[in-house]
Design a protein around this motif. Structure first.
Motif, short mmCIF file in Angstrom:
data_model
loop_
_atom_site.label_atom_id
_atom_site.label_comp_id
_atom_site.label_asym_id
_atom_site.label_seq_id
_atom_site.Cartn_x
_atom_site.Cartn_y
_atom_site.Cartn_z
N ILE A 1 0.55 -1.15 0.15
CA ILE A 1 -0.17 0.32 0.04
C ILE A 1 1.10 0.98 0.46
N ARG A 2 2.18 0.66 0.17
CA ARG A 2 3.09 1.80 0.34
C ARG A 2 3.31 2.48 -1.52
N ILE A 3 3.64 1.87 -2.70
CA ILE A 3 3.08 2.39 -4.11
C ILE A 3 2.50 3.12 -4.58
N PRO A 4 2.75 4.46 -4.84
CA PRO A 4 2.18 5.37 -5.02
C PRO A 4 0.86 4.67 -6.24
N GLY A 5 -0.41 5.74 -6.28
CA GLY A 5 -1.11 4.78 -7.27
C GLY A 5 -1.54 3.49 -6.83
N MET A 6 -1.01 2.99 -5.73
CA MET A 6 -2.08 1.75 -4.85
C MET A 6 -3.17 2.09 -3.91
#
Length: 418
Positions: A336-341
């Motif tokens: 969930i720390r991935i941008p856009g996720m």
């Protein structure tokens, strides 16, 4: 009738500056009366689970004994004044509900005469709605700073949510534009209501028919951009209030220039900081639901949020060592720390990889912003490239793609007009 319509126009317009009117959290059921706060609605505001509900949003009066420079209802402002009677608010609410215009009431007020005088009338309105009209719809009531605890406690037995505006994020900022007010007069009722909520919850475990007390919790609102606080200061205040008073929401309201006489305030012609307001909400969301710590997003070296990119992307660009995240092996908190996720997409990935390793074409179907996320994650078929691109290059690539997308959508919209 014409006089009531005029009052409604004045007091509904004056209430529009208060944004803290979410109805999330209410579970009040219809028990044989009128209205049901748990039913779905049609417009105006959204519940925590995404349902849209309609509220009658008004002030009891726009008369006020205070002269807060940022407020349209300040006593020195030359505006039309009006005040409803208790019976008029009750009648309006019931008539609007019967015509299916609303599902609930958001009731606030200027302070006339004194805090207890105003709070007593607000309490009488909600009590009359519940007991005499048997109204079971949603009610959000603004607590009046300085009102006695007995009135606040009695009102809390009839409403779903209570809130009280912090106004400015810091005491120093508040004194600049509202020297008659202080934060202590806000903290005291917040603490009192929170203690009462806990006491009634504890009592309900022992006594079956314990009445509900503010079942949807409390919220507060800060005006952003009227005084010179940094984003770090604002979010530190929000974090403290979430922790100390268990608030359901903190609202950030971009200051709209309405006072041309006070040189300390932004003047007419300056744009309300709507992008900044949005970035603060995004940061708030990351802290509450994405397991971020405040010092990861804002700290003494980075006190303002980036306006051109969202705070999660900003954090990612400043922490390249964290990426790329392998979505086939990483845990939920990493994904969930991935941008856009988003959270739902992250859960889909966790569930789907039980059946095999995930490739890019599969991840694209899971609702993520793939063109942003692809720079920060690795799928089963992601090619290994020697020498990672710089974070500045990644930022410019994302911004350029967003700009091209905006231009394409604008052109399409313009073509449909002809």
């Amino acid at each position: 009738m014409e006089r009531i319509e005029e009052k409604l126009k004045i007091l509904a317009d004056a209430a529009k500056y208060d944004v803290s009117c979410s109805s999330s959290g209410s579970k009040r059921k219809n028990t044989g009366g009128i209205g049901d706060a748990s039913a779905s609605g049609i417009c105006h505001t959204y519940t925590e689970d995404g349902r849209c509900v309609s509220l009658l949003k008004i002030l009891l009066t726009n008369h006020c004994i205070y002269d807060c420079a940022f407020c349209v209802s300040r006593k020195s402002n030359d505006v039309k004044r009006a005040a409803f009677t208790v019976e008029e608010v009750v009648e309006l609410t019931m008539n609007f509900y019967r015509r299916n215009y609303i599902e609930g009431l958001f009731l606030s007020s200027g302070i006339f005469k004194n805090a207890d005088f105003t709070m007593e009338r607000l309490m009488r309105i909600v009590k009359k709605l519940r007991l005499e009209e048997k109204y079971n719809g949603y009610i959000h009531l603004k607590t009046i700073p300085g009102a006695c605890e007995e009135l606040i406690k009695e009102a809390g037995l009839y409403v779903d949510r209570m809130s009280i505006n912090l106004e400015m994020p810091t005491e120093a900022g508040l004194k600049m534009v509202a020297p008659e007010k202080d934060h202590e007069s806000v903290k005291k009722p917040l603490a009192f209501v929170q203690n009462q909520i806990q006491e009634y919850k504890a009592e309900s475990k022992l006594i079956k028919h314990t009445p509900q007390f503010v079942p949807a919790g409390q919220s507060t609102q800060m005006v952003i951009g009227a005084t010179p606080e940094t984003d770090l200061e604002i979010m530190n205040v929000a974090k403290t209030f979430y922790n100390d008073y268990k608030l359901k929401r903190v609202y950030y309201s971009g200051y709209i220039p309405i006072n041309t006489e006070n040189s300390l305030l932004p003047q007419v012609g300056s744009r309300p900081p709507l992008v900044r307001e949005n970035r603060l909400y995004q940061t708030d969301w990351l802290l509450r639901f994405y397991d971020f710590n405040l010092d990861e997003i804002l700290n003494p070296k980075h006190q303002q949020l980036d306006l051109d990119i969202d705070p999660k992307l900003s954090w990612a660009l400043r922490n390249p060592h964290y990426f790329p995240v392998d979505i086939n092996t990483a845990d939920y908190k990493q994904i969930i720390r991935i941008p856009g996720m988003g959270r739902q997409s992250a859960m889909k990935i966790i569930q789907s990889r039980k059946f095999g390793r995930l490739c890019e074409y599969q991840v694209k179907k899971m609702g993520i912003a793939f063109n942003r996320a692809r720079h920060f994650m690795r799928c089963a078929d992601t090619p290994i490239i020697l020498g990672s691109p710089s974070m500045e290059y990644v930022k410019q690539t994302i911004l350029q793609r967003n700009s091209n997308k905006y231009l394409k959508e604008t052109s399409s919209a313009q073509l449909t007009l002809f």
